[in-house]
Design a protein around this motif. Sequence first.
Motif, PDB file in Angstrom:
ATOM      1  N   VAL A   1       0.978  -1.145  -0.107  1.00 24.99           N
ATOM      2  CA  VAL A   1       0.196   0.058   0.012  1.00 24.99           C
ATOM      3  C   VAL A   1       0.901   1.200  -0.061  1.00 24.99           C
ATOM      4  O   VAL A   1       1.707   1.514   0.968  1.00 24.99           O
ATOM      5  CB  VAL A   1      -0.940   0.094   1.219  1.00 24.99           C
ATOM      6  CG1 VAL A   1      -1.666   1.345   1.263  1.00 24.99           C
ATOM      7  CG2 VAL A   1      -1.685  -1.337   1.326  1.00 24.99           C
ATOM      8  N   GLU A   2       0.787   2.114  -1.212  1.00 26.76           N
ATOM      9  CA  GLU A   2       1.626   3.094  -1.185  1.00 26.76           C
ATOM     10  C   GLU A   2       1.259   4.264  -0.307  1.00 26.76           C
ATOM     11  O   GLU A   2       0.072   4.639  -0.103  1.00 26.76           O
ATOM     12  CB  GLU A   2       1.682   3.901  -2.493  1.00 26.76           C
ATOM     13  CG  GLU A   2       2.447   5.116  -2.900  1.00 26.76           C
ATOM     14  CD  GLU A   2       4.243   4.434  -2.580  1.00 26.76           C
ATOM     15  OE1 GLU A   2       4.922   5.446  -2.140  1.00 26.76           O
ATOM     16  OE2 GLU A   2       4.424   3.400  -3.029  1.00 26.76           O
ATOM     17  N   VAL A   3       2.137   4.588   0.790  1.00 22.66           N
ATOM     18  CA  VAL A   3       1.834   5.489   1.727  1.00 22.66           C
ATOM     19  C   VAL A   3       1.868   6.834   1.003  1.00 22.66           C
ATOM     20  O   VAL A   3       2.883   7.133   0.573  1.00 22.66           O
ATOM     21  CB  VAL A   3       2.737   5.555   2.941  1.00 22.66           C
ATOM     22  CG1 VAL A   3       2.355   6.665   3.989  1.00 22.66           C
ATOM     23  CG2 VAL A   3       2.465   4.062   3.599  1.00 22.66           C
ATOM     24  N   PRO A   4       0.795   7.944   1.056  1.00 25.08           N
ATOM     25  CA  PRO A   4       0.998   9.170   0.408  1.00 25.08           C
ATOM     26  C   PRO A   4       2.191   9.888   1.106  1.00 25.08           C
ATOM     27  O   PRO A   4       2.294   9.999   2.567  1.00 25.08           O
ATOM     28  CB  PRO A   4      -0.398   9.676   0.872  1.00 25.08           C
ATOM     29  CG  PRO A   4      -1.498   8.733   1.069  1.00 25.08           C
ATOM     30  CD  PRO A   4      -0.388   7.517   1.609  1.00 25.08           C
ATOM     31  N   GLY A   5       3.046  10.349   0.536  1.00 22.20           N
ATOM     32  CA  GLY A   5       4.348  11.074   1.161  1.00 22.20           C
ATOM     33  C   GLY A   5       5.177  10.238   1.561  1.00 22.20           C
ATOM     34  O   GLY A   5       6.185  10.723   2.460  1.00 22.20           O
ATOM     35  N   ALA A   6       5.202   9.145   1.217  1.00 18.31           N
ATOM     36  CA  ALA A   6       6.415   8.045   1.692  1.00 18.31           C
ATOM     37  C   ALA A   6       7.731   8.700   1.352  1.00 18.31           C
ATOM     38  O   ALA A   6       8.688   8.151   1.980  1.00 18.31           O
ATOM     39  CB  ALA A   6       6.067   6.811   0.866  1.00 18.31           C
TER      40      ALA A   6
ATOM     41  N   LEU B   1       6.395  15.558  10.819  1.00 16.82           N
ATOM     42  CA  LEU B   1       5.860  14.207  10.637  1.00 16.82           C
ATOM     43  C   LEU B   1       4.199  14.264  10.840  1.00 16.82           C
ATOM     44  O   LEU B   1       3.375  13.260  10.431  1.00 16.82           O
ATOM     45  CB  LEU B   1       6.389  13.253  11.862  1.00 16.82           C
ATOM     46  CG  LEU B   1       5.688  11.826  12.048  1.00 16.82           C
ATOM     47  CD1 LEU B   1       5.916  11.114  10.692  1.00 16.82           C
ATOM     48  CD2 LEU B   1       6.265  11.412  13.270  1.00 16.82           C
ATOM     49  N   ALA B   2       3.579  15.192  11.407  1.00 14.73           N
ATOM     50  CA  ALA B   2       2.331  15.438  11.476  1.00 14.73           C
ATOM     51  C   ALA B   2       1.231  15.019  10.325  1.00 14.73           C
ATOM     52  O   ALA B   2       0.302  14.015  10.433  1.00 14.73           O
ATOM     53  CB  ALA B   2       1.958  16.685  12.039  1.00 14.73           C
ATOM     54  N   PRO B   3       1.442  15.503   9.145  1.00 13.23           N
ATOM     55  CA  PRO B   3       0.773  15.008   8.034  1.00 13.23           C
ATOM     56  C   PRO B   3       0.925  13.468   7.689  1.00 13.23           C
ATOM     57  O   PRO B   3      -0.411  12.920   7.330  1.00 13.23           O
ATOM     58  CB  PRO B   3       1.179  15.976   6.911  1.00 13.23           C
ATOM     59  CG  PRO B   3       1.919  16.895   7.557  1.00 13.23           C
ATOM     60  CD  PRO B   3       2.475  16.348   8.769  1.00 13.23           C
ATOM     61  N   LYS B   4       1.860  13.153   7.974  1.00 17.93           N
ATOM     62  CA  LYS B   4       2.015  11.570   7.698  1.00 17.93           C
ATOM     63  C   LYS B   4       1.201  10.755   8.414  1.00 17.93           C
ATOM     64  O   LYS B   4       0.595   9.522   8.223  1.00 17.93           O
ATOM     65  CB  LYS B   4       3.449  11.219   7.515  1.00 17.93           C
ATOM     66  CG  LYS B   4       3.861   9.951   7.019  1.00 17.93           C
ATOM     67  CD  LYS B   4       5.364   9.670   7.011  1.00 17.93           C
ATOM     68  CE  LYS B   4       6.235  10.736   6.416  1.00 17.93           C
ATOM     69  NZ  LYS B   4       6.183  10.632   5.031  1.00 17.93           N
ATOM     70  N   MET B   5       1.266  11.270   9.741  1.00 15.50           N
ATOM     71  CA  MET B   5       0.516  10.495  10.642  1.00 15.50           C
ATOM     72  C   MET B   5      -0.939  10.617  10.375  1.00 15.50           C
ATOM     73  O   MET B   5      -1.723   9.407  10.671  1.00 15.50           O
ATOM     74  CB  MET B   5       0.925  11.162  12.169  1.00 15.50           C
ATOM     75  CG  MET B   5       2.201  10.867  12.579  1.00 15.50           C
ATOM     76  SD  MET B   5       2.478   9.210  12.522  1.00 15.50           S
ATOM     77  CE  MET B   5       1.534   8.345  13.783  1.00 15.50           C
ATOM     78  N   VAL B   6      -1.677  11.463  10.032  1.00 11.67           N
ATOM     79  CA  VAL B   6      -2.935  11.533   9.482  1.00 11.67           C
ATOM     80  C   VAL B   6      -3.093  10.587   8.521  1.00 11.67           C
ATOM     81  O   VAL B   6      -4.251   9.802   8.509  1.00 11.67           O
ATOM     82  CB  VAL B   6      -3.135  12.997   9.112  1.00 11.67           C
ATOM     83  CG1 VAL B   6      -4.703  13.084   8.621  1.00 11.67           C
ATOM     84  CG2 VAL B   6      -3.219  13.964  10.002  1.00 11.67           C
ATOM     85  N   GLU B   7      -2.100  10.237   7.338  1.00 13.08           N
ATOM     86  CA  GLU B   7      -2.326   9.446   6.501  1.00 13.08           C
ATOM     87  C   GLU B   7      -2.265   8.087   6.827  1.00 13.08           C
ATOM     88  O   GLU B   7      -3.249   6.974   6.413  1.00 13.08           O
ATOM     89  CB  GLU B   7      -1.510   9.603   5.134  1.00 13.08           C
ATOM     90  CG  GLU B   7      -1.529  11.127   4.728  1.00 13.08           C
ATOM     91  CD  GLU B   7      -2.707  11.152   3.719  1.00 13.08           C
ATOM     92  OE1 GLU B   7      -3.399  10.342   3.441  1.00 13.08           O
ATOM     93  OE2 GLU B   7      -2.881  12.267   3.073  1.00 13.08           O
ATOM     94  N   LEU B   8      -1.360   7.880   8.035  1.00 16.72           N
ATOM     95  CA  LEU B   8      -1.154   6.389   8.461  1.00 16.72           C
ATOM     96  C   LEU B   8      -2.483   6.171   9.052  1.00 16.72           C
ATOM     97  O   LEU B   8      -2.804   4.840   8.939  1.00 16.72           O
ATOM     98  CB  LEU B   8       0.041   6.096   9.196  1.00 16.72           C
ATOM     99  CG  LEU B   8       1.190   6.298   8.687  1.00 16.72           C
ATOM    100  CD1 LEU B   8       2.547   6.568   9.619  1.00 16.72           C
ATOM    101  CD2 LEU B   8       1.618   5.097   7.584  1.00 16.72           C
ATOM    102  N   ALA B   9      -2.988   6.980   9.585  1.00 17.05           N
ATOM    103  CA  ALA B   9      -4.456   6.304  10.635  1.00 17.05           C
ATOM    104  C   ALA B   9      -5.375   6.006   9.577  1.00 17.05           C
ATOM    105  O   ALA B   9      -6.397   5.000  10.034  1.00 17.05           O
ATOM    106  CB  ALA B   9      -4.831   7.763  11.276  1.00 17.05           C
ATOM    107  N   SER B  10      -5.387   6.431   8.398  1.00 17.53           N
ATOM    108  CA  SER B  10      -6.478   6.276   7.710  1.00 17.53           C
ATOM    109  C   SER B  10      -6.424   4.794   6.501  1.00 17.53           C
ATOM    110  O   SER B  10      -7.293   4.350   6.091  1.00 17.53           O
ATOM    111  CB  SER B  10      -7.100   7.202   6.724  1.00 17.53           C
ATOM    112  OG  SER B  10      -5.686   7.569   5.584  1.00 17.53           O
ATOM    113  N   LEU B  11      -4.908   4.449   6.627  1.00 17.02           N
ATOM    114  CA  LEU B  11      -4.751   3.192   5.807  1.00 17.02           C
ATOM    115  C   LEU B  11      -4.967   2.028   6.312  1.00 17.02           C
ATOM    116  O   LEU B  11      -4.930   1.061   5.667  1.00 17.02           O
ATOM    117  CB  LEU B  11      -3.171   3.313   5.256  1.00 17.02           C
ATOM    118  CG  LEU B  11      -2.828   4.560   4.303  1.00 17.02           C
ATOM    119  CD1 LEU B  11      -1.523   4.652   4.183  1.00 17.02           C
ATOM    120  CD2 LEU B  11      -3.513   4.813   3.306  1.00 17.02           C
TER     121      LEU B  11
END
Length: 352
Positions: free
Chosen positions: A271-276, A298-308
Motif C-alpha cells: 500500500v503506497e503511503v501518501p508522502g512516503a 511528521l504530523a501530515p504523515k501520521m494523519v495518512e497512516l491513521a486512515s490506511l
Amino acid sequence: MTDVFDADDLGTCISCGFCLPSCPTYTLTGDESSSPRGRIALMRAIEGGEVDLFDPAALEQGSFCLGCRACEPVCPADVPYGRLLEDLRDAQWKGRRRPIRIRPLLAFAASERLIRLVGRLRRHARFTAPETDTVLMLGCFERVLFPGVSRAAATTLPGVAIPPDQGCCGALHAHNGERALGEQMARRLADRPGRIVSTAGGCSAHLAAVVGRDRVVDYSEALLENGRLPGPILIDGRRARIGLQDSCHLRNGLGVSEAPRRVISALGDHVEVPGAADCCGAAGTYSLLRRRDSRRVLAPKMVELASLELDFLVMVNPGCQRQLTTEVRRARLRTRVLHLAELVEMARTGPR
C-alpha cells in the motif's frame, strides 16, 4: 570573504525554484529563506562577507534544515545541496558551538570499543567468518536500538560475512559538523575487500559517497540479487497490508526506492503511503535538536497512516524506525513498525 564553501558548488544553483515544493521546511513555513534556494542565497552572502557566519539567521537556517536532500533529485542543475549543508555545519558547529545534545552521540559513535561492547550486550547478529566477498555492516545505533535487524538480515542473506572489527561508518559525524572525521571513519570501515551490505539508508548513502557506489549495496538490493523471496504473510487468511516509509538519504542520495517496494510486494499487498518519499522528521539528530519541528514535519504523515489501516509499516533506516515506532504508539494505531529485514524474516518463519 570566507572560505567555507566550494565556489563551483555554490555557482551551480540557477535559482530556478524547482526545489521549493520538495522542501519540508519551506512547506511548513512558506518562507523563501527556509528553502534550498534561500539557504544557498544565504551561503553566497556568507561567502561574500555580507552576512556573518554566526549571524542568528544563518545559525537558524543551518539548524532548521533537515538535510533530507529531497531538493537534489528535482534540481535541473544537479546542485550538491547536501554537501553545501555539510560545509555550513562544519563551519558553524565547531568546538563549543556544537549543539550540546548531540555531543554524547558523536562521542559514542567515535568509540569502536564502546559500540562493540554495547552491541554485543544487545545481542546483534553473531560475527561470522567470510564465506563470500559480501560483508554485512552493523550500524552503530541500529545494533544498539534495534539489534533484531542485523539478526534478521544475517538469516535472510545466508553466507554474508559479519566481521567483528566494525565501528561506525561516520555518517553521523559527516552530517553534524565533522565531515573530515566522518569520511575517515567510512574509509576505515571499508578497508576490506568486497561489497558492503547496509540495512541503514543514511549509512548506505554516506559510504557510497566516500568509497564509491560499486562498493555499497542496500539490503533490499542484496535480497533481490539473492534470488527467491519467502511467500506472503497471511493475516486471518488475507495477505498483509504493508506500507513503506522511504529513507531520505537512501532515496535521494543513493536513488534506491523501487527495490524495497518490490520486496514488499512479494510479502503482502503493498500500500503506497501518501508522502512516503517525504521526510518523517527524524533526519538523524534533528528529532533531538528540534523536537517540535520534527513532529510538525511528521504530523501530515501520521494523519495518512491513521486512515490506511496497515498491518505493517516498513522502515529502511534506524532513525526513521525510532521516530515512527514512537509516534505510531503515541497515536495508538494497530500498525506495527518494523525494518524490512524483520518483515522478510517474519515471512520466512511465520508471524509472531
